[in-house]
Write a protein that holds these residues in place. Sequence first.
Motif, PDB file in Angstrom:
ATOM      1  N   SER A 221      34.638 -28.578 -57.414  1.00  0.00           N
ATOM      2  CA  SER A 221      34.895 -27.811 -58.643  1.00  0.00           C
ATOM      3  C   SER A 221      33.679 -27.809 -59.552  1.00  0.00           C
ATOM      4  O   SER A 221      33.293 -26.773 -60.090  1.00  0.00           O
ATOM      5  CB  SER A 221      36.096 -28.386 -59.390  1.00  0.00           C
ATOM      6  OG  SER A 221      37.260 -28.254 -58.626  1.00  0.00           O
TER       7      SER A 221
ATOM      8  N   LYS B 208      37.545 -32.783 -54.298  1.00  0.00           N
ATOM      9  CA  LYS B 208      37.941 -31.577 -55.035  1.00  0.00           C
ATOM     10  C   LYS B 208      37.203 -31.493 -56.362  1.00  0.00           C
ATOM     11  O   LYS B 208      36.765 -30.412 -56.766  1.00  0.00           O
ATOM     12  CB  LYS B 208      39.445 -31.564 -55.273  1.00  0.00           C
ATOM     13  CG  LYS B 208      40.261 -31.255 -54.048  1.00  0.00           C
ATOM     14  CD  LYS B 208      41.733 -31.209 -54.382  1.00  0.00           C
ATOM     15  CE  LYS B 208      42.570 -30.952 -53.141  1.00  0.00           C
ATOM     16  NZ  LYS B 208      43.999 -30.914 -53.453  1.00  0.00           N
ATOM     17  N   ASN B 209      37.060 -32.621 -57.050  1.00  0.00           N
ATOM     18  CA  ASN B 209      36.341 -32.640 -58.326  1.00  0.00           C
ATOM     19  C   ASN B 209      34.872 -32.277 -58.131  1.00  0.00           C
ATOM     20  O   ASN B 209      34.315 -31.508 -58.917  1.00  0.00           O
ATOM     21  CB  ASN B 209      36.455 -34.007 -58.994  1.00  0.00           C
ATOM     22  CG  ASN B 209      37.837 -34.276 -59.528  1.00  0.00           C
ATOM     23  OD1 ASN B 209      38.635 -33.358 -59.715  1.00  0.00           O
ATOM     24  ND2 ASN B 209      38.140 -35.537 -59.769  1.00  0.00           N
TER      25      ASN B 209
ATOM     26  N   ASN C 200      40.857 -36.327 -53.872  1.00  0.00           N
ATOM     27  CA  ASN C 200      40.745 -35.785 -55.224  1.00  0.00           C
ATOM     28  C   ASN C 200      39.302 -35.792 -55.698  1.00  0.00           C
ATOM     29  O   ASN C 200      38.880 -34.885 -56.414  1.00  0.00           O
ATOM     30  CB  ASN C 200      41.616 -36.568 -56.207  1.00  0.00           C
ATOM     31  CG  ASN C 200      43.084 -36.192 -56.095  1.00  0.00           C
ATOM     32  OD1 ASN C 200      43.409 -35.108 -55.629  1.00  0.00           O
ATOM     33  ND2 ASN C 200      43.951 -37.088 -56.517  1.00  0.00           N
TER      34      ASN C 200
END
Length: 74
Positions: free
Chosen positions: A9, A5-6, A2
């Motif tokens: 992004s 992914k952050n 996660n």
Amino acid sequence: MNRLKNVISIAIVVLMFSMVGCAASMVLMKNDKGEIARCEPNTGSTIAFGYIGSKMSVNSCVAEYEKLGYKRVQ
């Protein structure tokens, strides 16, 4: 996972904003009747192709208005 992914992004958002900051300038056009038209960079072309894409979209807009009798406002 996660966290990755952050980070990705955030990197994409920063990249998009940095590319939008490199957009061509707006051009004002005026016809003999005094009507004003504004040619601005297309957001899609700016994001996809940066400054060159934004300049091409403004130039295309200017060319279309010149065909209609508009002239650049200095």
